[in-house]
Each structure stands twice: as C-alpha cells, then as structure tokens.
Design a protein around this motif. Structure first.
Motif, PDB file in Angstrom:
ATOM      1  N   ARG A  97      13.416  -1.465  -8.744  1.00 14.10           N
ATOM      2  CA  ARG A  97      12.369  -0.575  -8.252  1.00 14.10           C
ATOM      3  C   ARG A  97      12.478   0.760  -8.992  1.00 14.10           C
ATOM      4  NH1 ARG A  97      13.191  -1.790  -1.824  1.00 14.10           N
ATOM      5  NH2 ARG A  97      11.676  -0.091  -1.573  1.00 14.10           N
ATOM      6  N   SER A 108      10.436  -2.556   2.800  1.00 14.50           N
ATOM      7  CA  SER A 108       8.986  -2.483   2.626  1.00 14.50           C
ATOM      8  C   SER A 108       8.440  -1.063   2.744  1.00 14.50           C
ATOM      9  CB  SER A 108       8.292  -3.384   3.646  1.00 14.50           C
ATOM     10  OG  SER A 108       8.642  -3.014   4.971  1.00 14.50           O
ATOM     11  N   ASN A 109       9.291  -0.074   2.442  1.00 19.13           N
ATOM     12  CA  ASN A 109       8.851   1.323   2.464  1.00 19.13           C
ATOM     13  C   ASN A 109       9.375   2.053   1.232  1.00 19.13           C
ATOM     14  OD1 ASN A 109       7.543   1.961   5.314  1.00 19.13           O
ATOM     15  ND2 ASN A 109       9.305   0.614   5.689  1.00 19.13           N
ATOM     16  N   GLN A 110       8.712   3.143   0.901  1.00 20.14           N
ATOM     17  CA  GLN A 110       9.024   3.855  -0.332  1.00 20.14           C
ATOM     18  C   GLN A 110      10.298   4.683  -0.232  1.00 20.14           C
ATOM     19  OE1 GLN A 110       4.965   5.401   0.043  1.00 20.14           O
ATOM     20  NE2 GLN A 110       4.890   5.442  -2.210  1.00 20.14           N
ATOM     21  N   GLU A 134       8.645   6.473  -4.833  1.00 17.31           N
ATOM     22  CA  GLU A 134       8.387   5.129  -5.328  1.00 17.31           C
ATOM     23  C   GLU A 134       6.878   4.898  -5.392  1.00 17.31           C
ATOM     24  OE1 GLU A 134       9.919   0.543  -4.401  1.00 17.31           O
ATOM     25  OE2 GLU A 134      10.359   2.180  -2.992  1.00 17.31           O
ATOM     26  N   GLY A 169       5.402  -0.268  -3.387  1.00 12.84           N
ATOM     27  CA  GLY A 169       6.591  -0.733  -4.094  1.00 12.84           C
ATOM     28  C   GLY A 169       6.313  -1.611  -5.289  1.00 12.84           C
ATOM     29  N   GLN A 195       7.220  -6.579  -6.310  1.00 13.32           N
ATOM     30  CA  GLN A 195       6.911  -5.753  -5.146  1.00 13.32           C
ATOM     31  C   GLN A 195       8.163  -5.620  -4.299  1.00 13.32           C
ATOM     32  OE1 GLN A 195       4.006  -7.200  -2.224  1.00 13.32           O
ATOM     33  NE2 GLN A 195       3.354  -5.081  -1.894  1.00 13.32           N
ATOM     34  N   TRP A 196       8.536  -4.364  -4.050  1.00  8.48           N
ATOM     35  CA  TRP A 196       9.771  -4.064  -3.304  1.00  8.48           C
ATOM     36  C   TRP A 196      10.972  -4.792  -3.907  1.00  8.48           C
ATOM     37  CZ3 TRP A 196       8.111  -0.017  -1.092  1.00  8.48           C
ATOM     38  CH2 TRP A 196       6.911   0.028  -0.406  1.00  8.48           C
TER      39      TRP A 196
END
Length: 643
Positions: free
Chosen positions: A233, A350-352, A372, A376, A402-403
């Motif tokens: 990430r 699942s969060n920045q 981020e 993500g 993603q993520w």
C-alpha cells in the motif's frame, strides 16, 4: 516485491555515479553542429555539462548494514547480535562495475542501473552472500532536501526497486542466524531489494563530486509479485510546501501484516533531510493513524491544509526520530509498529492510513501530512521501461490492488501521449533544432484497454513498427504511454510506460566506413572518455587497429557490463553492421549514388505526426531531390536494403 517483509536488513552509505553528461543535451547528438567545447565542463548548453568525461560507472562506496529486522518484530543493530550487522555492502569483485545510464536524452528521469553486483563481506573479504541486481529504472522521484540542493546541486531523490538474482551464499552465512532465516523464507533463491538514492553531487568543491547517498533494504522475494515496485500500500503527501512548490512525504510504501498485527512504513525515499547526506533537523511531532472517515485531500498551491478530529482516527504510534539527527542513516527510514490492538488491525483492513501532526492552527485537531489513496487502491505497471527494435513485441505487466490485496476485474485504459513539438534554434536552444517525441503514432501498436484477471494482473503487448529517424540525428523515438484505472484515485495523477523504439535499419553484410561513420562519430562526440583513454571512435584506422577489443564489447549481451554502447540505444541490426565492419574494416567510400541518396534522406526529416508507412516512397523522393532523377526500381530496392 517483499522488501518490507521480515526478515529484512537495511544499509546506508554512498553511491558513485560517474555519468557522462555530454549526452544530456539532445542538440549534442547532431554531428553537423557539434563543437569541441561541448566536451568541456561548465554551465549552459554550449558545453558538456558537469561531467563530460564520465564513464557511466555505478558502484557502492562506504556502505554498511545498519540494522536487521526479525520476524518477531524486534530490531537489532549491535554487531554482537549477528555477524552481518556492520558488514560492508560492496560492488562487483573480479569484473567491471555496474553502469548507470539514462534511457535517452529526452527521457532522463528514468535512469537505470545495469549489471550491478551486490556483495556483503566482512573486513577480511569473507563472503556472506552476493547476487546480481536485475536492471531497474528510477521511480517515485520526489523532493528530499530542505536546503533545495544548494550544496550539491540536486535536491531530488528517487527509488530503484528490483530483485537480487543468482544469489551465492558464502561460508560465513552459516554464522548468521539472520541470513539462515532469510534464506529459508525467500523463494527461488532470489531476494528483493529497494534502494533510495538522493543527495547527488554535481558540485566539484568538497570531495563528494559524483557521489550521492543511498539507503536500501533487502528482504525475501515471493513468487508472483512484481519486480520493479513493491506490492504494498502507499501513502501520498498532501501538504503543499510553497517554498519548494511541491510536497515532502510525497510517496511512501507501507505493508500491513494482519497475522503479525504489524504495519511497516518506508520513509526512506520521502523523509525531508537537511543536507545531501541525510541529516535530519526536521522537528515535528509525526504520528501514524488510521482514518475512520474517507480522506480526499490532495496537495496543490490552492488547497487548504486538511484537518482531522481525534474522534475520527485510531492512533498507531509516534515516529521516534527527533532526538537523533542520524536516525535516517541508521534505520533507512523504515518504521514498524508491532502487536497492534485488534481494533487497529481490523480498521487497517479497509481504512486509510494517514500521517498526521498536532495542529497549532486548529488546536485539538490534527493536520494530515500524507494519506493513503481513496479505497486503498494501487495500480501500476511493472516492466515500465522498454527498448524495442521494429518487429519486436513485449508484454508489459499491470497489477491492481485494494487494501494490499489483488484486485480483479479492474479496467485499465492505455493511451499514447500526443506528439510534442519540435524546438527551433533560438535563444533558449542555440545549437540545433531539437525534435519532439511520440511521433509517428504508427511506431507502436497496442490495445487501448485491458482488464485484470483473478490475480489482479493484466498484460498488454506492445509491438514496435518501422520508423525512419523521426528525430533525424538521434536514433529512434521516445514514446510515453499513459495508463490509468478508472477506479484508482485520480488525485495523484497517472503514470507512464516509456518506450525507446529504435530506427529501422537493414543490416549491411559488407559495410564500408561510410555506412557506420555517422554512428561512430556520434559516439566519439558523446563519450570523450573513449577517445581519451581507449580509442578514437571517429578514426577508422584507429578502430581497425583496436578492432579486437571492440568486437568483444559490441558482441556482449545487453546485460553484460562490458556491453557497448553503454546507452543501449542501437538496434540489433546497427550493432551487427558495426561488428561486420570491425571483422572486415573497409575505409574506402561507396560509389557516389549511394552516399548521395543517404545524405538526401538525412536532409529530409519528418515532422511530428507524419505517417511513415511507405519507406520506399520516401527514398524515391529523397533520391529525386538530390539527383534530379530516379535511378530505377532495382537500384532503389538496393538503396532501401542497404542505407
């Protein structure tokens, strides 16, 4: 690419980059306007820039292992803990050093290292391990120095990400618990490496000329991951700094390991430094956190600073750097937070991730330094730098995440950038007309859209087609191909695949000097170190005398450190024609017709956007323009095959 995974080691030190700079100026490629002072050092376009006698050497200097990071989350920096700590990072032994070269004078932001060997040895020369660093080019160029590079001339830094292949484990490796764990963890006897060069010296005044600082990390490689960027990430800087007209902390990779309850962030390429060797006097309370609400801010001169309430984040920890000016050189900027609470680990899924600092303008709030991407999302091309001859094809790999997880069914749009204009001779361009890029469009063929598969990966085949000297005196053309996924955060722009397509050239089986003279004179102009120390490339008699060493150099594989030319910019047919001449040097000229036709073709350059689908028609027009008549179909066919 898993350089952030445990076990990993970090090293810091210097790198030597003895680049040749005569070839930095596109106008210097024009043999007809080249002057001797273009091989002299100095400022401006009418000389050879800061290092005209450079030999393209790349090597490690004064580099050493500073720390190791273990799977249990502990860090060791005491040599008593493991034999590898404190040992030297060295270049090749018993063979020439690696090379560092630009892709092209019109693509100087993609400097690549070639044929670099990396060894870790003890003070007596005993080997722990060694391997070959696969060719890789700059990515993620960003601002580094708070002083604007006043001392050294170059304030930017970049990243090289690659693999270490052909790994050989020395006898001393058995004495290192770290290396035994690394060897057991990695796959295919291959390692992952990331290097962050910065602080490069143009200045000749304090003993660091042609040196720069380099920080690196070596970790395990896992099959199926990309090779020129990290499958991680990413944090993107959103705090615009007016004094530099840009942003620090511009791009930083980070890895979330759910099972280990750990997050590791690499600030080695982005942390602002006070000078060219990585000293930190930056004094700000920096913290990592997870944002509970989506963050969409982006750096620009007109965008206000973004703030976030403590209620809208989960704090992870503080970067412990403020009391140690040498922190970056000791850690290579990599920080890890282990044993995170379950709630934090769950939120990271699942969060920045955000980089924050307590705000003085908004008491009780945090200013967001970097964040981020939305949702993500990360999508990048892997083998993004390509060199092609006409008729060659290559598959470029794209990865979507993603993520941190592979993202299938991502549509990727791929477009050729529009042609750029030629630059006529004038006050800002005093030597020769400089030709644009991205034309003719027919030079490349590829599909305009692909979709990632179940593994988040897609491939695009790019084919090179015949072009005839669109830049007249520079071989081939540079094409910038923009790609973007519709779902990826547009706030951070697009990236490119960059292709150097070499000119069409029919191999000449029995060449004379006139057939190769333009190429050899150009190399003599652009690499004065050759004429000064090896052989005058513009003198056919001197070449004939030294032909054996030149045959050796021109016949090497492109990934051989002895390969000539160092810029890798000649097609296979041109290199073979030079070899044919060296094997049978003929200095006498060809009959006048062929020489005149060749001159006529070179005197009739094409404009941006011109279609080049009928080469025979172009030769016919050129011969008519030069001689007033067309010598017949068979004669033109011979010219077509041999010019």
């Amino acid at each position: 690419m898993s350089y952030l995974h445990a076990p990993r080691l970090v090293f810091t030190g210097d790198f030597l980059s003895d680049v040749s700079t005569v070839n930095n100026d596109p106008a210097h490629y024009n043999n007809t306007t080249f002057k001797p002072n273009f091989q002299e050092p100095g400022k401006g376009a009418t000389n050879g820039w800061w290092n005209p006698e450079g030999g393209a050497v790349f090597d490690f200097q004064n580099c050493a292992v500073k720390q190791i990071f273990l799977p249990d989350g502990t860090t060791q920096s005491d040599p008593a803990a493991d034999i590898i700590i404190g040992q030297a990072i060295q270049g090749a032994d018993g063979r020439p050093t690696g090379k560092m070269v630009d892709l092209d004078p019109d693509a100087q932001m993609y400097s690549a290292i070639w044929c670099v060997q990396l060894r870790i040895c003890d003070k007596n020369g005993g080997l722990l391990f060694k391997g070959d660093v696969a060719t890789t080019s700059f990515r993620d160029i960003q601002m580094r120095q708070l002083d604007g590079g006043k001392s050294n001339g170059q304030p930017l830094g970049a990243t090289w990400t690659s693999l270490i292949t052909n790994v050989v484990w020395g006898d001393l490796a058995e004495q290192s618990p770290f290396l035994k764990t690394l060897r057991a963890t990695t796959q295919d006897n291959t390692l992952a490496i990331n290097m962050n060069p910065f602080g490069y010296y143009y200045a000749h005044n304090d003993g660091r000329f042609s040196l720069g600082r380099i920080m690196g990390s070596i970790g395990p490689y896992f099959v199926g991951e990309p090779t020129t960027f990290a499958a991680t990430r990413r944090l993107y800087g959103i705090n615009y700094t007016p004094s530099i007209q840009g942003t620090y902390f511009s791009v930083s990779n980070f890895l979330v390991e759910q099972a280990a309850k750990r997050v590791s962030v690499d600030f080695g390429a982005s942390f602002p430094v006070s000078d060219s060797i990585g000293t930190i006097h930056y004094n700000q309370d920096l913290r990592l956190a997870v944002s509970k609400v989506p963050q969409t801010g982006v750096a620009s001169a007109s965008t206000p600073v973004s703030y976030i309430s403590p209620d809208d984040l989960i704090e992870i920890g503080t970067l412990d750097y403020q009391n140690d000016p040498g922190w970056l050189n000791q850690t290579a900027g990599i920080v890890s937070f282990s044993d995170l609470p379950d709630a934090t680990v769950s939120a990271l899924a699942s969060n920045q991730l955000i980089l924050i600092t307590p705000s003085t303008a908004q008491p009780g709030q945090y200013a967001i330094i970097a964040r981020e991407a939305i949702d993500g999302l990360v999508m990048r091309a892997d083998n993004f730098i390509q060199r092609l001859d006409d008729g060659q094809s290559v598959n470029v790999d794209f990865y979507s995440y993603q993520w941190g997880n592979a993202l299938p069914d991502t549509a990727i749009g791929i477009t050729l950038d529009p042609p750029t204009a030629n630059t006529p001779v004038g006050p800002g361009n005093p030597i020769s007309e400089v030709y644009g890029n991205n034309f003719p469009a027919s030079g490349l063929s590829f599909e305009g859209q692909v979709t990632t598969g179940p593994d988040g990966k897609a491939q695009v085949q790019i084919t090179g087609n015949a072009i005839n000297s669109p830049r007249v005196y520079i071989d081939g053309q540079i094409y910038f191909i923009t790609y973007q996924a519709g779902t990826v955060d547009a706030a951070f722009g697009t990236e490119n695949v960059v292709v150097h397509l070499r000119d069409y050239f029919a191999e000449i089986a029995d060449p004379v000097w006139d057939d190769i003279s333009e190429m050899m004179v150009q190399y003599s102009n652009l690499y004065p170190i050759m004429s000064k120390y090896v052989v005058n490339l513009a003198d056919p008699a001197a070449l004939a005398e030294k032909k054996n060493i030149l045959i050796f150099a021109f016949s090497r594989d492109m990934n051989d450190t002895m390969h000539m030319p160092v810029t890798r910019d000649l097609s296979g047919t041109k290199r073979q024609t030079i070899l044919n001449w060296l094997n049978n040097p003929q200095i006498a000229p060809r009959p006048a017709l062929r020489t005149q036709a060749k001159q006529a073709v070179n005197a009739n350059p094409v404009a941006p956007g011109t279609a080049l689908t009928d080469r025979q028609a172009k030769y016919r027009e050129a011969v008519k323009a030069k001689n007033g008549s067309f010598p017949g179909f068979r004669a033109t066919e011979n010219l077509f095959e041999n010019l």
